[in-house]
Design a protein around this motif. Sequence first.
Motif, PDB file in Angstrom:
ATOM      1  N   VAL A  63      -5.538 -11.262   5.234  1.00 23.69           N
ATOM      2  CA  VAL A  63      -6.493 -11.738   6.245  1.00 23.69           C
ATOM      3  C   VAL A  63      -5.735 -12.407   7.392  1.00 23.69           C
ATOM      4  N   TRP A  64      -6.316 -12.320   8.576  1.00 28.14           N
ATOM      5  CA  TRP A  64      -5.808 -13.078   9.708  1.00 28.14           C
ATOM      6  C   TRP A  64      -5.913 -14.565   9.396  1.00 28.14           C
ATOM      7  N   GLU A  94     -15.026 -10.924   8.361  1.00 28.16           N
ATOM      8  CA  GLU A  94     -14.673 -10.539   6.995  1.00 28.16           C
ATOM      9  C   GLU A  94     -13.169 -10.517   6.762  1.00 28.16           C
ATOM     10  N   HIS A  95     -12.382 -10.526   7.816  1.00 29.24           N
ATOM     11  CA  HIS A  95     -10.925 -10.459   7.633  1.00 29.24           C
ATOM     12  C   HIS A  95     -10.207 -11.667   8.213  1.00 29.24           C
ATOM     13  N   LEU A  96     -10.896 -12.812   8.284  1.00 32.38           N
ATOM     14  CA  LEU A  96     -10.319 -13.997   8.906  1.00 32.38           C
ATOM     15  C   LEU A  96     -10.403 -15.203   7.976  1.00 32.38           C
ATOM     16  N   ASP A 123      -1.841   0.763  -1.132  1.00 33.73           N
ATOM     17  CA  ASP A 123      -1.416  -0.588  -1.516  1.00 33.73           C
ATOM     18  C   ASP A 123      -2.296  -1.184  -2.611  1.00 33.73           C
ATOM     19  N   GLY A 124      -3.316  -0.448  -3.044  1.00 37.48           N
ATOM     20  CA  GLY A 124      -4.138  -0.889  -4.163  1.00 37.48           C
ATOM     21  C   GLY A 124      -5.451  -1.548  -3.816  1.00 37.48           C
ATOM     22  N   PHE A 125      -5.690  -1.840  -2.517  1.00 38.14           N
ATOM     23  CA  PHE A 125      -6.900  -2.569  -2.144  1.00 38.14           C
ATOM     24  C   PHE A 125      -7.479  -2.013  -0.850  1.00 38.14           C
ATOM     25  N   GLU A 126      -8.813  -1.985  -0.786  1.00 34.63           N
ATOM     26  CA  GLU A 126      -9.472  -1.543   0.437  1.00 34.63           C
ATOM     27  C   GLU A 126      -9.836  -2.722   1.322  1.00 34.63           C
ATOM     28  N   ARG A 127     -10.185  -3.854   0.718  1.00 30.09           N
ATOM     29  CA  ARG A 127     -10.483  -5.051   1.489  1.00 30.09           C
ATOM     30  C   ARG A 127      -9.511  -6.156   1.063  1.00 30.09           C
ATOM     31  N   THR A 128      -9.963  -7.366   0.837  1.00 28.96           N
ATOM     32  CA  THR A 128      -9.032  -8.433   0.494  1.00 28.96           C
ATOM     33  C   THR A 128      -8.395  -8.192  -0.874  1.00 28.96           C
ATOM     34  N   ALA A 129      -7.212  -8.755  -1.040  1.00 31.57           N
ATOM     35  CA  ALA A 129      -6.488  -8.716  -2.306  1.00 31.57           C
ATOM     36  C   ALA A 129      -6.307 -10.139  -2.808  1.00 31.57           C
ATOM     37  N   PRO A 130      -6.107 -10.320  -4.102  1.00 30.95           N
ATOM     38  CA  PRO A 130      -5.803 -11.666  -4.593  1.00 30.95           C
ATOM     39  C   PRO A 130      -4.557 -12.206  -3.896  1.00 30.95           C
ATOM     40  N   VAL A 131      -4.517 -13.506  -3.671  1.00 31.22           N
ATOM     41  CA  VAL A 131      -3.329 -14.103  -3.075  1.00 31.22           C
ATOM     42  C   VAL A 131      -2.152 -13.963  -4.041  1.00 31.22           C
ATOM     43  N   GLN A 154       8.223   0.496   3.455  1.00 35.24           N
ATOM     44  CA  GLN A 154       7.965  -0.484   2.402  1.00 35.24           C
ATOM     45  C   GLN A 154       6.645  -1.227   2.600  1.00 35.24           C
ATOM     46  N   LEU A 155       5.904  -0.840   3.613  1.00 33.93           N
ATOM     47  CA  LEU A 155       4.672  -1.545   3.947  1.00 33.93           C
ATOM     48  C   LEU A 155       3.712  -1.624   2.766  1.00 33.93           C
ATOM     49  N   GLY A 156       3.443  -0.501   2.107  1.00 34.71           N
ATOM     50  CA  GLY A 156       2.463  -0.462   1.032  1.00 34.71           C
ATOM     51  C   GLY A 156       2.796  -1.355  -0.142  1.00 34.71           C
ATOM     52  N   SER A 157       4.086  -1.612  -0.367  1.00 33.57           N
ATOM     53  CA  SER A 157       4.499  -2.453  -1.494  1.00 33.57           C
ATOM     54  C   SER A 157       4.626  -3.925  -1.108  1.00 33.57           C
ATOM     55  N   HIS A 158       4.492  -4.234   0.188  1.00 37.96           N
ATOM     56  CA  HIS A 158       4.678  -5.605   0.655  1.00 37.96           C
ATOM     57  C   HIS A 158       3.436  -6.224   1.315  1.00 37.96           C
ATOM     58  N   VAL A 159       2.488  -5.373   1.738  1.00 30.69           N
ATOM     59  CA  VAL A 159       1.396  -5.868   2.572  1.00 30.69           C
ATOM     60  C   VAL A 159       0.076  -5.205   2.198  1.00 30.69           C
ATOM     61  N   ASN A 160      -0.993  -5.987   2.192  1.00 23.67           N
ATOM     62  CA  ASN A 160      -2.339  -5.429   2.065  1.00 23.67           C
ATOM     63  C   ASN A 160      -2.813  -5.063   3.476  1.00 23.67           C
ATOM     64  N   SER A 161      -2.726  -3.777   3.807  1.00 22.36           N
ATOM     65  CA  SER A 161      -3.098  -3.304   5.141  1.00 22.36           C
ATOM     66  C   SER A 161      -3.881  -2.004   4.993  1.00 22.36           C
ATOM     67  N   TRP A 162      -4.261  -1.429   6.123  1.00 24.39           N
ATOM     68  CA  TRP A 162      -5.001  -0.167   6.108  1.00 24.39           C
ATOM     69  C   TRP A 162      -4.015   0.995   6.096  1.00 24.39           C
TER      70      TRP A 162
END
Length: 359
Positions: A274-275, A349-351, A249-257, A229-237
């Motif tokens: 983001v961290w 970029e990820h913090l 998951d639909g995004f390569e970098r940040t996603a809208p909150v 379920q990771l892809g439907s719950h989390v913006n990750s690699w």
Amino acid sequence: MISKLIRFICLVSFILMLGCKSKTEKLDDSANSNTESPQRPPAKAPEGMVWIPGGDFMQGAVPNDRMAMDHEKPAHKVHVNGFFMDIHEVTNAEYAKFVDETGYVTVAEREIDWEEMKKQLPQGTEKPHDSILRPGSLVFKKTKSSVPNLYDYSQWWEWKIGANWKHPDGPESDIEGKEDHPVVHIAYEDAIAYCEWAGRRLPTEAEWEYAARAGKTDNKFFWGDDVSQLGSHVNSWEGEFPVENTLEDGFERTAPVMNYPKNDFGLYDMAGNVWEWTGDWYNTDYYEELASNTGAAQNPKGATSAFNPSNPYAEERVIKGGSFLCSASYCASYRISARMATSPDSGMEHLGFRTVWSE
């Protein structure tokens, strides 16, 4: 030569909060303060925040988590009082309002003073060319082929002059149309400055993890234990890191909150995207210290000092939650107990961060 230069730049990026150490130390108490608060909301929730009822929990890795790292152990009992927490990470729009009202300049935008910088580097470090000693931040870059050594982060991080919160991918980029994305390239001091302006503080590591767990006692993830379920719950690699992202998951970098499901406390993006900064010093001995105590640690504020034998030149803070770069092969830090040590000087970029408030 290029490899050595990249490694030097990565080291430099972690000590760029020049001339600010004493100021940061003065802010530590306010950032880590954890005043007594009732278990029922003392007031109406501030806009954009949700009440986190206090309670006990086991902080650290759950027994069935085979990906847990040593610094997530041993698990130890903790009690936290209730507090209010932002339902999502601080956004570009929110940070822009703070900057507009205060004129604040982030660490990544400030000129670099070599005389101050070299005091925090190993003795004998040579001064790099002036073309490198310019304001900037670390930006992610894909590699062209598979990476056999995932411990060498210099392979996918690039020091980019002109990268900062307003230009997250470098000087040619901007945040137009990304007002609802989390603000990034935020150093610890930058987060603290925002908190003081907003009348808030950063969460302690214990508060952050308690809020992320949201009562799920034995689960690895905020939604349960099913990694599918990771892809439907989390913006990750997703894909081979750091070569190809399948964008499942639909995004390569940040996603809208608030783009992914919230947890049971009503919090969004407590995994991935983001961290997030916490107020705690990173100390590899701290979990052992808490576990050796009898009973639950009461509102722990983190170690009194930083200690990381693998990074002796930096005093680091704990960050939580993972980011859009976390994958099963790299760090899997979308797990609730996952944690990482980062220099307060570092904005990447990820913090980013979110705030809490308690009376």
